[in-house]
Design an enzyme around this catalytic site. Structure first.
Site, PDB file in Angstrom:
ATOM      1  N   ASP A  98       0.788  -1.241   0.000  1.00 52.33           N
ATOM      2  CA  ASP A  98       0.000   0.000   0.000  1.00 52.33           C
ATOM      3  C   ASP A  98       0.817   1.286   0.000  1.00 52.33           C
ATOM      4  O   ASP A  98       0.340   2.314   0.459  1.00 52.33           O
ATOM      5  CB  ASP A  98      -0.902  -0.016   1.238  1.00 52.33           C
ATOM      6  CG  ASP A  98      -0.109  -0.217   2.525  1.00 52.33           C
ATOM      7  OD1 ASP A  98       1.115   0.001   2.511  1.00 52.33           O
ATOM      8  OD2 ASP A  98      -0.721  -0.602   3.546  1.00 52.33           O
ATOM      9  N   GLU A 120      -0.315  -9.128  -1.080  1.00 51.65           N
ATOM     10  CA  GLU A 120      -0.922  -8.513   0.114  1.00 51.65           C
ATOM     11  C   GLU A 120      -2.141  -7.664  -0.290  1.00 51.65           C
ATOM     12  O   GLU A 120      -2.330  -6.536   0.147  1.00 51.65           O
ATOM     13  CB  GLU A 120       0.099  -7.683   0.902  1.00 51.65           C
ATOM     14  CG  GLU A 120      -0.314  -7.458   2.352  1.00 51.65           C
ATOM     15  CD  GLU A 120       0.684  -6.608   3.137  1.00 51.65           C
ATOM     16  OE1 GLU A 120       1.641  -7.189   3.690  1.00 51.65           O
ATOM     17  OE2 GLU A 120       0.496  -5.373   3.212  1.00 51.65           O
ATOM     18  N   GLU A 134      -2.334   5.102   2.799  1.00 52.15           N
ATOM     19  CA  GLU A 134      -2.204   3.682   2.427  1.00 52.15           C
ATOM     20  C   GLU A 134      -3.538   3.029   2.068  1.00 52.15           C
ATOM     21  O   GLU A 134      -3.598   2.185   1.171  1.00 52.15           O
ATOM     22  CB  GLU A 134      -1.527   2.901   3.561  1.00 52.15           C
ATOM     23  CG  GLU A 134      -0.036   3.179   3.718  1.00 52.15           C
ATOM     24  CD  GLU A 134       0.277   4.458   4.488  1.00 52.15           C
ATOM     25  OE1 GLU A 134      -0.675   5.108   4.987  1.00 52.15           O
ATOM     26  OE2 GLU A 134       1.459   4.821   4.588  1.00 52.15           O
ATOM     27  N   HIS A 207       5.892   5.401  12.975  1.00 48.38           N
ATOM     28  CA  HIS A 207       6.256   6.221  11.815  1.00 48.38           C
ATOM     29  C   HIS A 207       5.076   6.729  10.984  1.00 48.38           C
ATOM     30  O   HIS A 207       5.263   7.464  10.026  1.00 48.38           O
ATOM     31  CB  HIS A 207       7.152   5.417  10.871  1.00 48.38           C
ATOM     32  CG  HIS A 207       6.409   4.329  10.147  1.00 48.38           C
ATOM     33  ND1 HIS A 207       6.102   3.130  10.722  1.00 48.38           N
ATOM     34  CD2 HIS A 207       5.879   4.286   8.898  1.00 48.38           C
ATOM     35  CE1 HIS A 207       5.443   2.386   9.862  1.00 48.38           C
ATOM     36  NE2 HIS A 207       5.277   3.059   8.747  1.00 48.38           N
ATOM     37  N   ARG A 209       2.111   8.584   9.087  1.00 50.17           N
ATOM     38  CA  ARG A 209       1.804  10.004   8.855  1.00 50.17           C
ATOM     39  C   ARG A 209       0.680  10.517   9.746  1.00 50.17           C
ATOM     40  O   ARG A 209       0.746  11.615  10.275  1.00 50.17           O
ATOM     41  CB  ARG A 209       1.372  10.196   7.394  1.00 50.17           C
ATOM     42  CG  ARG A 209       2.509  10.404   6.446  1.00 50.17           C
ATOM     43  CD  ARG A 209       1.990  10.529   5.011  1.00 50.17           C
ATOM     44  NE  ARG A 209       3.041  11.017   4.133  1.00 50.17           N
ATOM     45  CZ  ARG A 209       4.123  10.336   3.800  1.00 50.17           C
ATOM     46  NH1 ARG A 209       4.323   9.120   4.279  1.00 50.17           N
ATOM     47  NH2 ARG A 209       5.015  10.863   2.990  1.00 50.17           N
ATOM     48  N   HIS A 240      12.667   5.400  12.934  1.00 50.87           N
ATOM     49  CA  HIS A 240      12.521   5.521  11.471  1.00 50.87           C
ATOM     50  C   HIS A 240      13.336   6.728  10.992  1.00 50.87           C
ATOM     51  O   HIS A 240      13.477   7.706  11.720  1.00 50.87           O
ATOM     52  CB  HIS A 240      11.032   5.724  11.182  1.00 50.87           C
ATOM     53  CG  HIS A 240      10.647   5.644   9.736  1.00 50.87           C
ATOM     54  ND1 HIS A 240      10.945   6.623   8.828  1.00 50.87           N
ATOM     55  CD2 HIS A 240       9.970   4.692   9.037  1.00 50.87           C
ATOM     56  CE1 HIS A 240      10.475   6.296   7.645  1.00 50.87           C
ATOM     57  NE2 HIS A 240       9.873   5.115   7.738  1.00 50.87           N
TER      58      HIS A 240
HETATM   59  C1  UD1 Z   1       6.459   4.835   3.655  1.00 46.13           C
HETATM   60  C2  UD1 Z   1       5.056   4.364   3.258  1.00 46.13           C
HETATM   61  C3  UD1 Z   1       4.371   3.669   4.431  1.00 46.13           C
HETATM   62  C4  UD1 Z   1       5.237   2.591   5.014  1.00 46.13           C
HETATM   63  C5  UD1 Z   1       6.600   3.167   5.360  1.00 46.13           C
HETATM   64  C6  UD1 Z   1       7.484   2.067   5.824  1.00 46.13           C
HETATM   65  C7  UD1 Z   1       3.912   5.786   1.663  1.00 46.13           C
HETATM   66  C8  UD1 Z   1       2.938   6.870   1.474  1.00 46.13           C
HETATM   67  N1  UD1 Z   1       4.212   5.505   2.911  1.00 46.13           N
HETATM   68  O1  UD1 Z   1       6.278   5.847   4.613  1.00 46.13           O
HETATM   69  O2  UD1 Z   1       3.166   3.072   3.960  1.00 46.13           O
HETATM   70  O3  UD1 Z   1       4.620   2.130   6.187  1.00 46.13           O
HETATM   71  O4  UD1 Z   1       7.179   3.750   4.188  1.00 46.13           O
HETATM   72  O5  UD1 Z   1       8.547   2.520   6.579  1.00 46.13           O
HETATM   73  O6  UD1 Z   1       4.385   5.220   0.707  1.00 46.13           O
HETATM   74  N2  UD1 Z   1      13.974   8.373   4.903  1.00 46.13           N
HETATM   75  C9  UD1 Z   1      15.358   8.314   4.853  1.00 46.13           C
HETATM   76  N3  UD1 Z   1      15.941   7.125   4.528  1.00 46.13           N
HETATM   77  C10 UD1 Z   1      15.227   5.996   4.276  1.00 46.13           C
HETATM   78  C11 UD1 Z   1      13.821   6.064   4.353  1.00 46.13           C
HETATM   79  C12 UD1 Z   1      13.211   7.266   4.654  1.00 46.13           C
HETATM   80  O7  UD1 Z   1      16.045   9.299   5.075  1.00 46.13           O
HETATM   81  O8  UD1 Z   1      15.826   4.944   3.994  1.00 46.13           O
HETATM   82  C13 UD1 Z   1      13.316   9.669   5.257  1.00 46.13           C
HETATM   83  C14 UD1 Z   1      13.370  10.690   4.128  1.00 46.13           C
HETATM   84  O9  UD1 Z   1      13.531  11.958   4.700  1.00 46.13           O
HETATM   85  C15 UD1 Z   1      11.976  10.582   3.523  1.00 46.13           C
HETATM   86  C16 UD1 Z   1      11.136  10.296   4.771  1.00 46.13           C
HETATM   87  O10 UD1 Z   1      11.937   9.424   5.549  1.00 46.13           O
HETATM   88  O11 UD1 Z   1      11.594  11.764   2.878  1.00 46.13           O
HETATM   89  C17 UD1 Z   1       9.783   9.692   4.520  1.00 46.13           C
HETATM   90  O12 UD1 Z   1       9.856   8.566   3.658  1.00 46.13           O
HETATM   91  P1  UD1 Z   1       8.544   8.147   2.794  1.00 46.13           P
HETATM   92  O13 UD1 Z   1       8.825   6.909   2.028  1.00 46.13           O
HETATM   93  O14 UD1 Z   1       8.060   9.316   2.020  1.00 46.13           O
HETATM   94  O15 UD1 Z   1       7.463   7.871   3.896  1.00 46.13           O
HETATM   95  P2  UD1 Z   1       7.419   6.834   5.079  1.00 46.13           P
HETATM   96  O16 UD1 Z   1       6.869   7.537   6.244  1.00 46.13           O
HETATM   97  O17 UD1 Z   1       8.720   6.148   5.188  1.00 46.13           O
HETATM   98  N1  UDP Z   2      11.770  -3.443  10.857  1.00 44.38           N
HETATM   99  C1  UDP Z   2      13.152  -3.495  10.680  1.00 44.38           C
HETATM  100  N2  UDP Z   2      13.929  -2.657  11.426  1.00 44.38           N
HETATM  101  C2  UDP Z   2      13.424  -1.783  12.321  1.00 44.38           C
HETATM  102  C3  UDP Z   2      12.012  -1.730  12.478  1.00 44.38           C
HETATM  103  C4  UDP Z   2      11.211  -2.563  11.717  1.00 44.38           C
HETATM  104  O1  UDP Z   2      13.664  -4.270   9.884  1.00 44.38           O
HETATM  105  O2  UDP Z   2      14.196  -1.071  12.968  1.00 44.38           O
HETATM  106  C5  UDP Z   2      10.939  -4.319  10.007  1.00 44.38           C
HETATM  107  C6  UDP Z   2       9.829  -5.082  10.694  1.00 44.38           C
HETATM  108  O3  UDP Z   2      10.280  -6.339  11.176  1.00 44.38           O
HETATM  109  C7  UDP Z   2       8.813  -5.248   9.575  1.00 44.38           C
HETATM  110  C8  UDP Z   2       9.009  -4.002   8.737  1.00 44.38           C
HETATM  111  O4  UDP Z   2      10.271  -3.475   9.107  1.00 44.38           O
HETATM  112  O5  UDP Z   2       9.146  -6.357   8.754  1.00 44.38           O
HETATM  113  C9  UDP Z   2       7.919  -3.005   8.986  1.00 44.38           C
HETATM  114  O6  UDP Z   2       8.239  -1.822   8.346  1.00 44.38           O
HETATM  115  P1  UDP Z   2       7.579  -0.444   8.717  1.00 44.38           P
HETATM  116  O7  UDP Z   2       7.076  -0.503  10.099  1.00 44.38           O
HETATM  117  O8  UDP Z   2       8.574   0.610   8.337  1.00 44.38           O
HETATM  118  O9  UDP Z   2       6.388  -0.339   7.669  1.00 44.38           O
HETATM  119  P2  UDP Z   2       4.886  -0.915   7.659  1.00 44.38           P
HETATM  120  O10 UDP Z   2       4.944  -2.367   7.864  1.00 44.38           O
HETATM  121  O11 UDP Z   2       4.135  -0.178   8.711  1.00 44.38           O
HETATM  122  O12 UDP Z   2       4.387  -0.528   6.316  1.00 44.38           O
END
Ligand code: UD1
Ligand code: UDP
Length: 383
Positions: A98, A120, A134, A207, A209, A240
Site C-alpha cells: 500500500d 498482500e 495507504e 512512523h 503520517r 525511522h
Molecule cells: C512509507 C510508506 C508507508 C510505510 C513506510 C514504511 C507511503 C505513502 N508511505 O512511509 O506506507 O509504512 O514507508 O517505513 O508510501 N527516509 C530516509 N531514509 C530511508 C527512508 C526514509 O532518510 O531509507 C526519510 C526521508 O527523509 C523521507 C522520509 O523518511 O523523505 C519519509 O519517507 P517516505 O517513504 O516518504 O514515507 P514513510 O513515512 O517512510
Molecule cells: N523493521 C526493521 N527494522 C526496524 C524496524 C522494523 O527491519 O528497525 C521491520 C519489521 O520487522 C517489519 C518491517 O520493518 O518487517 C515493517 O516496516 P515499517 O514498520 O517501516 O512499515 P509498515 O509495515 O508499517 O508498512
C-alpha cells in the site's frame, strides 16, 4: 518453453522484506525470468534489506529525497518506471501492499497494458484517512490489479465485497512470515541486548503520517510515564529515518540510560530483538503480522487496523494513541502474568512461512504451467 517474465517493483523497507522471499525463489526457478526494479522511495532502509537478502536490483530509480512529498514520489515512479516497462515488457508485474510506490507503479503498469498481481491484496480499514494514504493506495491498486494474492480469508472477503472476481483471488498467507525463516537465529546476541541484560524491555516503532503531531507526542509521554513507574524497565526504540519522527522523539522522550534510541535496525537484528522483547508497541503494519510468530504481544498505536485477524486471535490489542490508555494497558500486561501469557501463545493467523512458494505456484498456474490449482493458506484453531 518460454520463460514467464516476472517483474517485481518495490521501494520501501516493508515491501522489500515481504518481496525478498518471492524474489529469492523466482531467481532459482527456471520457469521464470525475474527482473527486480526498486524505486528507491526509501534509501538506507531499503538497502539494509537488499544487503541482508543479497538481492541486486536490475534497476534502481534511486528517487528518495529528504522530506519528499507524496507527489514527488508519485511523479518520479510513474515517469521512470514507464520507460523500464516499455523496454522490458514483462508478462506480469508484482507490486506489494500500500505504499506510494505500489500505487504509482500500478497506475503506470495499467497505462502500459501490463498484467498486475497485487501481493498482500485486500487489506482494508474502510477508512480512507486511516492509514493515510495507504488505504487509498491499496484500494486503487486492487481496482487496477488482475490477480490478487490475498494473505488471509479476511482479505479475500474484502475483495469479494468490492466485486473482484473470486477466480482471480488466491489466499497465500503473508510473506512477512516467510522472511522470519531467514532471520531468526537460535543463539543471537548483540551489544544492545547485553546492555539490557536480564531486564524486561519494550520494543517501540512508530512512523505513520496520521500519527505525526499530538498522537506521537502522547505515545512518547506514555513511554516516559511507564519508565518512571518501573525502575528496571528498558525501552528499545529504533527510530525511522523520517526526520519528523526523530524531532518529536527528541522533544518529548526523557533521557535515560534505560532508553535505547537506535537507527533503524536491519531485519535480522530487529526480528531477533523483537523475539526477546517483553512487549512491542508499534503503529507498523508488518510488525503486527510478524509478532505472533515471534511469540510477542503487540499494543497497536493506532485507532484502526487493516489486520484484524491478530486482534481477534488475541495476539494484538488496538490501543490508539491516548497516553492514559497506553500506560494502563502496558501496566496491566506487566502486572498480570496470566493475561500477558495468553497473548504470547497464539497461532499466527497471517501466515505459515510458505506464502512465497504459494505465490510462485499460483503464477505458474495462471500462466498454464501447472494444471492443478495449488492449495490455499488456511489457519486452524482448536476450539
Ligand atoms: C512509507 C510508506 C508507508 C510505510 C513506510 C514504511 C507511503 C505513502 N508511505 O512511509 O506506507 O509504512 O514507508 O517505513 O508510501 N527516509 C530516509 N531514509 C530511508 C527512508 C526514509 O532518510 O531509507 C526519510 C526521508 O527523509 C523521507 C522520509 O523518511 O523523505 C519519509 O519517507 P517516505 O517513504 O516518504 O514515507 P514513510 O513515512 O517512510
Ligand atoms: N523493521 C526493521 N527494522 C526496524 C524496524 C522494523 O527491519 O528497525 C521491520 C519489521 O520487522 C517489519 C518491517 O520493518 O518487517 C515493517 O516496516 P515499517 O514498520 O517501516 O512499515 P509498515 O509495515 O508499517 O508498512
Amino acid at each position: 518453453m518460454n520463460k514467464i517474465n516476472v517483474m517485481t517493483v518495490f521501494g520501501t523497507r516493508p515491501e522489500a522484506i515481504k518481496m525478498a522471499p518471492i524474489i529469492k525463489k523466482l531467481k532459482k526457478d527456471r520457469r521464470f525470468e525475474s527482473i527486480v526494479v526498486v524505486t528507491g522511495q526509501h534509501k538506507e532502509m531499503l538497502d539494509q534489506v537488499l544487503d541482508i537478502f543479497e538481492i541486486t536490483p536490475d534497476y534502481d530509480l534511486n528517487l528518495m529525497e529528504k522530506n519528499q512529498t507524496l507527489l514527488d514520489v508519485t511523479i518520479k515512479v510513474m515517469s521512470n518506471l514507464d520507460k523500464i516497462l516499455n523496454k522490458q515488457k514483462p508478462d506480469i508485474v508484482l507490486v506489494h501492499g500500500d505504499t506510494t510506490t505500489t500505487f504509482a507503479a500500478s497506475v503506470i503498469a495499467f497505462y502500459d497494458g501490463i498484467k498486475i498481481a497485487h501481493v498482500e491484496a485486500g487489506l482494508r480499514t474502510w477508512n480512507l484517512s486511516s492509514p493515510f494514504p495507504e488505504e487509498m493506495n491499496r484500494r486503487v491498486t486492487d481496482i487496477l490489479a488482475d490477480i490478487y494474492f490475498a494473505p488471509t480469508n479476511v482479505s479475500k472477503e474484502n475483495l469479494l465485497k468490492e466485486n473482484h472476481k473470486e477466480k482471480d483471488i488466491f489466499i497465500t498467507g503473508n510473506t512477512a512470515i516467510d522472511s522470519i525463516r531467514y532471520t531468526v537465529k537460535k543463539n543471537y546476541t548483540s551489544k544492545l541486548l547485553s546492555e539490557v541484560g536480564e531486564n524486561k524491555f519494550l520494543l517501540v516503532t512508530m512512523h505513520r503520517r496520521e500519527n505525526f503531531g499530538m498522537p506521537m507526542q502522547n505515545v512518547f509521554k506514555a513511554i516516559n510515564k511507564i519508565m518512571n513507574k518501573y525502575s528496571n524497565l528498558h525501552v528499545i526504540f529504533p527510530i525511522h529515518r523520517n526526520p519528523k519522527v526523530r524531532k518529536i522523539a527528541n522533544e518529548i522522550l526523557n533521557t535515560s540510560d534505560r532508553l535505547h534510541l537506535t537507527s533503524p535496525m536491519d531485519i535480522v537484528d530487529f526480528h531477533n530483538i523483537a523475539k526477546k522483547a517483553f512487549l512491542i508497541l508499534s503503529d507498523s503494519g508488518g510488525v503486527q503480522e510478524e509478532a505472533p510468530s515471534l511469540g510477542r504481544p503487540v499494543l497497536i498505536l493506532r485507532n484502526t487496523t487493516e489486520r484484524p485477524e491478530g486482534v481477534e486471535a488475541g495476539a494484538l490489542r488496538l490501543v490508539g494513541t491516548d497516553d492514559r490508555v497506553i500506560v494502563r494497558e502496558v501496566c496491566n500486561l506487566i502486572d498480570d502474568f496470566q493475561a500477558y501469557n495468553l497473548m504470547t501463545k497464539i497461532i499466527n493467523p497471517y501466515g505459515d512461512g510458505f506464502a512465497s512458494e504459494r505465490i510462485i505456484e499460483y503464477i505458474a498456474y495462471i500462466f498454464g504451467l501447472t494444471k492443478n490449482k495449488p492449495k490455499e493458506f488456511e489457519v486452524f484453531y482448536e476450539k
